[in-house]
Motif scaffolding. Sequence first.
Motif, short mmCIF file in Angstrom:
data_model
loop_
_atom_site.label_atom_id
_atom_site.label_comp_id
_atom_site.label_asym_id
_atom_site.label_seq_id
_atom_site.Cartn_x
_atom_site.Cartn_y
_atom_site.Cartn_z
N PRO A 89 -40.10 -16.55 43.56
CA PRO A 89 -40.37 -15.93 42.26
C PRO A 89 -39.10 -15.78 41.43
O PRO A 89 -38.02 -15.48 41.96
CB PRO A 89 -40.95 -14.57 42.64
CG PRO A 89 -41.52 -14.77 44.01
CD PRO A 89 -40.58 -15.73 44.68
N VAL A 90 -39.25 -16.01 40.14
CA VAL A 90 -38.11 -16.01 39.22
C VAL A 90 -37.70 -14.58 38.87
O VAL A 90 -38.54 -13.71 38.66
CB VAL A 90 -38.51 -16.75 37.93
CG1 VAL A 90 -37.37 -16.75 36.92
CG2 VAL A 90 -38.94 -18.18 38.25
N GLU A 91 -36.40 -14.34 38.83
CA GLU A 91 -35.89 -13.03 38.43
C GLU A 91 -35.76 -12.99 36.91
O GLU A 91 -35.26 -13.93 36.30
CB GLU A 91 -34.51 -12.78 39.06
CG GLU A 91 -34.59 -12.76 40.58
CD GLU A 91 -33.26 -12.41 41.25
OE1 GLU A 91 -32.28 -12.13 40.54
OE2 GLU A 91 -33.24 -12.41 42.49
N PHE A 132 -41.27 0.16 41.15
CA PHE A 132 -40.94 -1.26 40.94
C PHE A 132 -41.51 -1.78 39.63
O PHE A 132 -41.02 -2.76 39.08
CB PHE A 132 -41.46 -2.12 42.09
CG PHE A 132 -40.62 -2.01 43.32
CD1 PHE A 132 -39.50 -2.82 43.49
CD2 PHE A 132 -40.94 -1.09 44.31
CE1 PHE A 132 -38.72 -2.71 44.61
CE2 PHE A 132 -40.16 -0.97 45.44
CZ PHE A 132 -39.04 -1.78 45.59
N LEU A 133 -42.56 -1.12 39.14
CA LEU A 133 -43.21 -1.58 37.90
C LEU A 133 -42.30 -1.38 36.70
O LEU A 133 -42.48 -2.00 35.66
CB LEU A 133 -44.52 -0.83 37.68
CG LEU A 133 -45.51 -0.90 38.86
CD1 LEU A 133 -46.70 -0.01 38.63
CD2 LEU A 133 -45.95 -2.34 39.07
N LEU A 134 -41.30 -0.49 36.85
CA LEU A 134 -40.41 -0.16 35.73
C LEU A 134 -39.09 -0.93 35.81
O LEU A 134 -38.31 -0.94 34.88
CB LEU A 134 -40.12 1.35 35.73
CG LEU A 134 -41.36 2.24 35.72
CD1 LEU A 134 -40.97 3.70 35.91
CD2 LEU A 134 -42.13 2.05 34.41
N ARG A 135 -38.86 -1.58 36.97
CA ARG A 135 -37.57 -2.27 37.15
C ARG A 135 -37.65 -3.70 36.64
O ARG A 135 -38.73 -4.27 36.50
CB ARG A 135 -37.21 -2.28 38.64
CG ARG A 135 -36.71 -0.93 39.11
CD ARG A 135 -36.53 -0.87 40.60
NE ARG A 135 -35.86 -2.05 41.16
CZ ARG A 135 -35.59 -2.19 42.45
NH1 ARG A 135 -35.90 -1.23 43.29
NH2 ARG A 135 -35.00 -3.28 42.89
N ASN A 138 -38.35 -8.71 39.65
CA ASN A 138 -37.79 -9.43 40.80
C ASN A 138 -36.29 -9.28 41.02
O ASN A 138 -35.77 -9.78 42.01
CB ASN A 138 -38.15 -10.92 40.76
CG ASN A 138 -39.61 -11.15 41.05
OD1 ASN A 138 -40.18 -10.50 41.91
ND2 ASN A 138 -40.22 -12.07 40.32
N VAL A 139 -35.59 -8.62 40.07
CA VAL A 139 -34.14 -8.49 40.23
C VAL A 139 -33.84 -7.50 41.36
O VAL A 139 -34.29 -6.36 41.32
CB VAL A 139 -33.47 -8.03 38.91
CG1 VAL A 139 -31.98 -7.79 39.11
CG2 VAL A 139 -33.72 -9.05 37.81
N ASP A 140 -33.11 -7.96 42.35
CA ASP A 140 -32.78 -7.14 43.53
C ASP A 140 -34.00 -6.68 44.30
O ASP A 140 -33.96 -5.67 44.99
CB ASP A 140 -31.91 -5.93 43.14
CG ASP A 140 -30.56 -6.36 42.58
OD1 ASP A 140 -30.04 -7.37 43.08
OD2 ASP A 140 -30.05 -5.72 41.67
N PHE A 141 -35.11 -7.39 44.17
CA PHE A 141 -36.28 -7.12 45.02
C PHE A 141 -36.05 -7.86 46.34
O PHE A 141 -35.49 -8.95 46.35
CB PHE A 141 -37.58 -7.70 44.40
CG PHE A 141 -38.16 -6.93 43.26
CD1 PHE A 141 -37.38 -6.10 42.46
CD2 PHE A 141 -39.52 -7.05 42.96
CE1 PHE A 141 -37.93 -5.40 41.38
CE2 PHE A 141 -40.07 -6.36 41.89
CZ PHE A 141 -39.29 -5.55 41.11
N SER A 142 -36.52 -7.29 47.44
CA SER A 142 -36.47 -8.02 48.70
C SER A 142 -37.54 -9.10 48.66
O SER A 142 -38.41 -9.10 47.78
CB SER A 142 -36.75 -7.07 49.86
OG SER A 142 -38.13 -6.74 49.87
N GLY A 143 -37.48 -10.02 49.63
CA GLY A 143 -38.48 -11.09 49.68
C GLY A 143 -39.89 -10.54 49.70
O GLY A 143 -40.77 -11.01 48.97
#
Length: 257
Positions: A89-91, A132-135, A138-143
């Motif tokens: 997934p794209v950041e 996570f909905l506010l961040r 995908n930036v700095d999300f784990s796999g």
Amino acid sequence: MSELVIEGLRASVGDREILRGVDLVVRSGEVHAIMGPNGSGKSTLSGVIMGRPGYTVTGGSVRLDGTELLGLDVWERAQAGVFLAMQYPVEVPGVALGEVLTAAANAGGRDSGSVAELVASEADRVGLDRSFLLRSLNVDFSGGEKKRNETVQLGVLRPRFAILDEIDSGLDVDALGQVARRVEDATTEWSLGVIAVTHYNRLLEQLHADVVHIFAGGKILQSGGPELATQLEISGYGEWAPAEPSAAPLEPDPFDL
Ligand code: ADP
Ligand code: MG
């Protein structure tokens, strides 16, 4: 009842032909698994169906209920009812998932309030913390967080067909169960049709795959029932795709997420 019909699909990356005549028909509510060795073209197939840039289609067709998708923009295919959960997934720095889904839902005629509620409940369903909905997407999300996040999008957008490119990679057993259950529920809730690219029988068991396709060298070599996936776990791909030293994949290690 909808039908996604892929016929004689051929595509290249640069001057290298990757897809060499793919035929596949998926109907509403069906789960089709695509299993094949690394570098065989599974992600290329997924990307070409969705219209991701970087591929040159050289032949064949992809039709959704008779409408040709090839040549349409990605957003037009999405609007037609196709969804792709990407292997990587794209950041998107600066853009949050909540915003993306609200914009998409507004474009589809829904009001923002009901979308926010739906997004939150979909996040709960796959165990993705609502923060996570506010961040940034995908930036700095784990796999695993990335894959859960893709599943939230699927649940909110409610496409007619979803292509899940290794949605199970990076997920622990519990998360895999939640994601698989969400997708399986969708096949009955709104008759979602699924193309699931995976290496693992576990996902297919949980998704109740109807058909398993062995994919190698850019085409489907054999199709059968779930027993084909069981057989693969024992025998590997050797029978279909003898190891070729030149077929080294360029993609990153899927376990290094
Ligand atoms: P799979 O998903 O089955 O592992 P891919 O579709 O990712 O396979 O890749 C198929 C082949 O196409 C591989 O040899 C890969 O290196 C090549 N390929 C895919 N995308 C690109 C690209 N953007 N640039 C160069 N080669 C690519
Ligand atoms: Mg791939």
